[in-house]
Design an enzyme around this catalytic site. Structure first.
Site, PDB file in Angstrom:
ATOM      1  N   LYS A 166      51.912  82.248  13.634  1.00  0.00           N
ATOM      2  CA  LYS A 166      50.803  82.927  13.308  1.00  0.00           C
ATOM      3  C   LYS A 166      49.640  81.892  13.281  1.00  0.00           C
ATOM      4  O   LYS A 166      49.233  81.069  12.757  1.00  0.00           O
ATOM      5  CB  LYS A 166      50.829  83.409  12.058  1.00  0.00           C
ATOM      6  CG  LYS A 166      49.526  84.210  11.711  1.00  0.00           C
ATOM      7  CD  LYS A 166      49.874  85.263  10.473  1.00  0.00           C
ATOM      8  CE  LYS A 166      48.497  85.940  10.268  1.00  0.00           C
ATOM      9  NZ  LYS A 166      48.830  86.711   8.722  1.00  0.00           N
ATOM     10  N   LYS A 211      41.434  80.177   6.937  1.00  0.00           N
ATOM     11  CA  LYS A 211      42.897  80.287   6.743  1.00  0.00           C
ATOM     12  C   LYS A 211      43.429  78.988   7.551  1.00  0.00           C
ATOM     13  O   LYS A 211      44.738  79.065   8.055  1.00  0.00           O
ATOM     14  CB  LYS A 211      43.504  81.506   7.091  1.00  0.00           C
ATOM     15  CG  LYS A 211      42.908  82.818   6.203  1.00  0.00           C
ATOM     16  CD  LYS A 211      44.023  83.923   6.291  1.00  0.00           C
ATOM     17  CE  LYS A 211      43.562  85.159   5.160  1.00  0.00           C
ATOM     18  NZ  LYS A 211      44.529  86.139   5.148  1.00  0.00           N
ATOM     19  N   LYS A 265      51.916  85.767  16.817  1.00  0.00           N
ATOM     20  CA  LYS A 265      50.403  86.605  16.540  1.00  0.00           C
ATOM     21  C   LYS A 265      49.287  85.753  16.591  1.00  0.00           C
ATOM     22  O   LYS A 265      49.386  84.749  16.064  1.00  0.00           O
ATOM     23  CB  LYS A 265      50.853  87.223  15.034  1.00  0.00           C
ATOM     24  CG  LYS A 265      49.657  88.054  14.430  1.00  0.00           C
ATOM     25  CD  LYS A 265      49.930  88.181  13.047  1.00  0.00           C
ATOM     26  CE  LYS A 265      48.718  88.779  12.315  1.00  0.00           C
ATOM     27  NZ  LYS A 265      48.740  89.086  10.964  1.00  0.00           N
TER      28      LYS A 265
HETATM   29  C1  PBG Z   1      47.596  88.961   6.113  1.00  0.00           C
HETATM   30  C2  PBG Z   1      48.038  89.413   7.432  1.00  0.00           C
HETATM   31  C3  PBG Z   1      46.953  89.658   8.463  1.00  0.00           C
HETATM   32  C4  PBG Z   1      47.428  90.387   9.362  1.00  0.00           C
HETATM   33  C5  PBG Z   1      48.781  90.866   9.193  1.00  0.00           C
HETATM   34  N1  PBG Z   1      49.044  90.088   7.905  1.00  0.00           N
HETATM   35  C6  PBG Z   1      45.609  89.033   8.535  1.00  0.00           C
HETATM   36  C7  PBG Z   1      45.316  87.899   8.042  1.00  0.00           C
HETATM   37  O1  PBG Z   1      46.181  86.831   7.965  1.00  0.00           O
HETATM   38  O2  PBG Z   1      44.269  87.386   7.564  1.00  0.00           O
HETATM   39  C8  PBG Z   1      46.510  90.865  10.680  1.00  0.00           C
HETATM   40  C9  PBG Z   1      47.075  91.914  11.456  1.00  0.00           C
HETATM   41  C10 PBG Z   1      45.938  92.490  12.265  1.00  0.00           C
HETATM   42  O3  PBG Z   1      44.751  92.042  12.526  1.00  0.00           O
HETATM   43  O4  PBG Z   1      46.147  93.577  12.872  1.00  0.00           O
HETATM   44  N2  PBG Z   1      48.929  88.163   5.583  1.00  0.00           N
END
Ligand code: PBG
Length: 321
Positions: free
Chosen positions: A194, A216, A247
């Site tokens: 991620k 983050k 992701k």
């Molecule tokens: C948070 C989380 C995020 C998404 C899924 N779970 C956002 C982030 O990490 O700030 C993003 C999903 C999307 O943008 O569609 N744990």
């Protein structure tokens, strides 16, 4: 000697015969945003055509997704401001919105695969995925809470928990937590690779979960890195992940392919909120054909190697298949 590749493109019938990548509704995971209340259905301004709903209307939506052949939903809840703290206390509440939602959906549509987001950000007064100490997102205490959160979701009936936090070692702690409580059949879909992406903005609007300080980048991955994605995937599989995720999807198609080639578990990809919003916004301006851009981007994710695709387009795609 003549070679004429265009022969295979000459008619729609021939193109249909030799098409390499085929989408089906079962490829999709539909993300759902749930809020407190009844009869609520609010369009998310930065996700046009996508809604945050109260649980009663969410159940209707899940029924409709199931009837379209979608096999899985991924739940996210919007937590009331008063219930947020640094420790994610509300995340462990057996009567919390997530836990109630899991139970209600499994009761209404028992056969659908319910997946749940495991991360502290919607519950965190700082909007971070873990516990904050002196401005740092600390790892091990956060991972302990995430493991408890996963058990709480399993107890409510989740089929899969989906940790999206990127803390080190959380997959083994979650697996261990599930085993110790007797949840031998609860799966883990890990957000393994991620990235610290600029494409999550609309999602954070939907849940009001943007970080209150900093970014983050100390836990999500650097978009410049490829080898590191393989390390994260390798570790998560070793620790017990059943499905691994990359992701976002569209800027990371190379990573999806590499993960698919190098791992022996199903690979999912998250076609994230910003990827959806870009197509919607350009289409609204008349700059892109929305349908064509949607199909092409979704197809590219599957072609890259994703076995499963989490996407805000899931329902529209399933309706048209
Ligand atoms: C948070 C989380 C995020 C998404 C899924 N779970 C956002 C982030 O990490 O700030 C993003 C999903 C999307 O943008 O569609 N744990």
């Amino acid at each position: 000697m003549y070679t004429r590749p265009r022969i295979l493109r000459r008619t729609a019938a021939i193109r249909g015969m030799v098409r390499e990548t085929i989408l089906t509704p079962a490829d999709f995971i539909a993300p759902l945003f749930i809020e407190e209340g009844e009869g609520q259905e609010k369009e998310i301004p930065s996700l046009p055509g996508y809604y945050r709903r109260s649980l009663d209307l969410t159940i209707k939506e899940v029924e409709s997704l199931w009837s379209l052949g979608i096999k899985s939903v991924l739940l996210f809840v919007k937590v009331e401001e008063a219930d947020k703290d640094n420790l994610g206390t509300e995340a462990l509440n057996d009567l919390g919105l997530m836990q109630r939602s899991i139970r209600a959906i499994k009761q209404a549509i028992p056969d659908i695969c319910v997946m749940t987001d495991v991360a502290l950000d919607p519950y965190s007064s700082y909007g971070h995925d873990g516990i904050v100490e002196d401005g740092v997102i600390i790892n091990d205490r956060s991972a302990d809470v995430l493991a408890k959160m996963a058990v709480s979701h399993a107890m409510a009936g989740a089929d899969f928990v989906a940790p999206s936090d990127m803390m080190d070692g959380r997959i083994s702690l979650i697996r261990e937590g599930l085993e110790l409580e007797g949840f031998h059949e609860t799966g883990i879909m890990s957000y393994s690779a991620k990235y610290a992406s600029s494409f999550y903005g609309p999602f954070r609007d939907a849940l009001d979960s943007a970080p209150k300080f900093g970014d983050k980048k100390t836990y999500q991955m650097d978009p410049a890195n490829r080898i590191e994605a393989l390390k994260e995937v390798y570790l998560d599989i070793e620790e017990g992940a059943d499905i691994v995720m990359v992701k976002p999807a569209l800027s990371y198609l190379d990573i999806i392919r590499e993960v698919k080639n190098q791992s022996q578990v199903p690979v999912s990809a998250y076609n994230v909120s910003g990827e959806y919003a870009m197509i919607k916004a350009a289409a609204k301006q008349g700059w892109l054909d929305e349908q064509a851009a949607m199909w092409e981007s979704i197809l590219s994710i599957k072609r890259a190697g994703a076995d499963l695709i989490a996407s805000y387009f899931a329902k529209t795609i399933a309706e048209q298949l």
